[in-house]
Scaffold this motif. Structure first.
Motif: not given
Length: 502
Positions: A94-121
């Motif tokens: 992800v760092l090398r490409t600076n491409d969010k499309a390369n972020i894999g499937t995150p762990s569900n242990s912590v929230p990593y999205t926030d619908a209140t600001i329009g970030v659902n994925a």
């Protein structure tokens, strides 16, 4: 020593001024991904300084407030940081490409999205400004960075330590038949069980030669037979910095350990770490610290077509992500596995217990002691690493940090033997966002909070981690504040002609 409180307030004021023209002030966020090792501590620290992440439908909801956080949004600036825990191996891509499309499937242990600001994925992230990795930057990483043309696009790759943590060996609490383990030893101060594992025992289990709970080596260590049936050792299947810390320690510590092949074969064999680096060069990759290994249950052959032998007959299982590994240990009779201490007792209420291990000091001096995986023990372990950067040319080189920032066999008294830094990897140069959301500023302010706040240090300790030692903090701030090599937005300092990362 620098006045970190002053640094925090100065950086925070800078952040406020930089986004003053942005009408969506509260929506200003930084975005990162990577290591699962520190994910819970990161989330609590990010929520305490900034707005609490609320999650999205189908994603985890808000994480409970840290006990030592007096209130959310302690900075008073709103905004926040979203961090997708996907593993250290994914972080480097992800760092090398600076491409969010390369972020894999995150762990569900912590929230990593926030619908209140329009970030659902993660596809809704406004770029990627940093990643977390427990695996240090290697010469291969630098070659890939340079081959991608990143020095001209993003400037230098910056690697700095974020926190110190132990890699704990947690266990189910039952033997291979499902009966409770017969643990007779007292629980040491700061520990969560009386299960003691010598270096020889750990090396024998991980190499697949100590395979049963009634193995004589375990019986002698623990004052009686612990149980019967198979020991199932659970490891990470994905590219994991936790695996790097674990295997890097055992590659050194186990190299001279020997013992019986297994419980029914008394032939003396080596207990050295036998599992080779999954990314190593052919024709014969070597056994060494790596973020993914050729474990026998996962890879019948290595990447070169060589058979992966399990001569002792040990039982292994695998899972991707720390949360999934811990869940598999909890659901498998006789299982044990490795993860950061915040996934186990006593840090995690209701979690599984952890074993106590011998340090080099205990072995050399025959102390009879076994060390629990505590922040103090991890901090002692890393105190023996003191950075030496004679000039900025050396300091700006990530490989100089990698070389000095690992302690595979700590020798100080009361050290926990499998400990290490988790690292922040970031860019030197950052692009100016047309929407006014310059995530670098929010992330940079959070770094000041992480390094300089006593409140942040308490949150780290509560999660089983320790603050980066002072010599490393001094070198970190020397790099961060350098006008030519430190991180900056494009048009400033050493980023005058570099477009920068989004």
């Amino acid at each position: 020593m620098r006045n970190f409180k002053a640094i925090l307030m100065s950086s925070a004021a800078f952040a406020c001024a930089a986004v003053a023209s942005n009408t969506a002030h509260a929506g200003s966020y930084a975005y990162g991904a990577g290591a699962t090792f520190p994910q819970i501590a990161y989330r609590q620290l990010m929520d305490c300084l900034y707005d609490q992440v609320q999650g999205s439908p189908g994603k985890p909801g808000p994480l409970a407030k840290a006990a030592n956080c007096t209130g959310f949004n302690g900075s008073g600036f709103g905004g926040g940081i979203l961090y997708a825990p996907t593993g250290s191996g994914n972080a480097k891509l992800v760092l090398r490409t600076n491409d969010k499309a390369n972020i894999g499937t995150p762990s569900n242990s912590v929230p990593y999205t926030d619908a209140t600001i329009g970030v659902n994925a993660t596809s809704d992230y406004d770029g990627v400004q940093f990643v977390g990795s427990d695996d240090v930057v290697t010469s291969s990483d630098i070659t890939a960075w340079n081959s991608a043309g990143n020095p001209a696009r993003f400037g230098n790759l910056i690697q700095i330590p974020a926190l110190v943590g132990p890699v704990a060996i947690g266990f189910n609490g039952t033997d291979g038949t499902g009966a409770p383990l017969n643990i007779l030893k007292p629980t040491p101060v700061g520990g969560s069980s009386g299960l003691n594992l010598s270096r020889n025992a750990v090396c024998g289990i991980v190499s697949g030669h100590i395979t049963k709970w009634n193995n004589p080596i375990l019986t002698a260590l623990n004052g009686g037979v612990l149980g019967t049936g198979n020991i199932t050792f659970v490891h990470r299947a994905d590219g994991s910095g936790t695996t790097f810390l674990f295997s890097n320690a055992l590659a050194t510590q186990c190299q001279f350990e020997i013992g019986p092949n297994n419980e029914t074969d008394s032939t003396t064999v080596s207990y050295a770490l036998p599992w080779t680096d999954r990314s190593g060069a052919c024709p014969r990759p070597v056994a060494r610290g790596a973020n993914q290994l050729n474990w026998p249950d996962q890879f019948p052959t290595d990447q070169c077509g060589n058979a992966v032998s399990n001569s002792g007959g040990g039982t292994f299982a695998n899972a991707s992500g720390s949360g999934s590994l811990v869940a598999l240990v909890a659901s498998t009779n006789g299982a044990m596995g490795y993860a950061s201490s915040d996934f186990w007792l006593p840090v995690r209420t209701g979690g599984k217990p952890t074993a106590n291990l011998q340090s080099q000091w205990d072995i050399t001096n025959a102390t009879g002691k076994f060390q629990p995986p505590t922040p103090a023990g991890a901090s002692k372990a890393m105190a023996s690493a003191v950075p030496q950067f004679p000039d900025m040319t050396t300091r700006v080189n990530p490989l100089a940090w990698s070389l000095q920032g690992v302690v595979p066999n700590p020798v100080l008294p009361d050290s926990y033997p499998i400990s290490g830094f988790t690292w922040i990897n970031m860019y030197q140069c950052y692009a100016n966002h047309a929407n006014g959301n310059n995530g670098f500023i929010w992330f940079r302010t959070w770094l000041d909070y992480l390094y300089g706040s006593s409140n942040a240090e308490q949150i780290l300790n509560d999660n089983g981690f320790a603050k980066v030692p002072s010599p490393w903090l001094i070198e970190t701030y020397t790099l961060l504040s350098d006008p030519n090599f430190g991180p900056a937005q494009t048009g400033n300092g050493g980023c005058a002609t570099i477009a920068g990362a989004y």
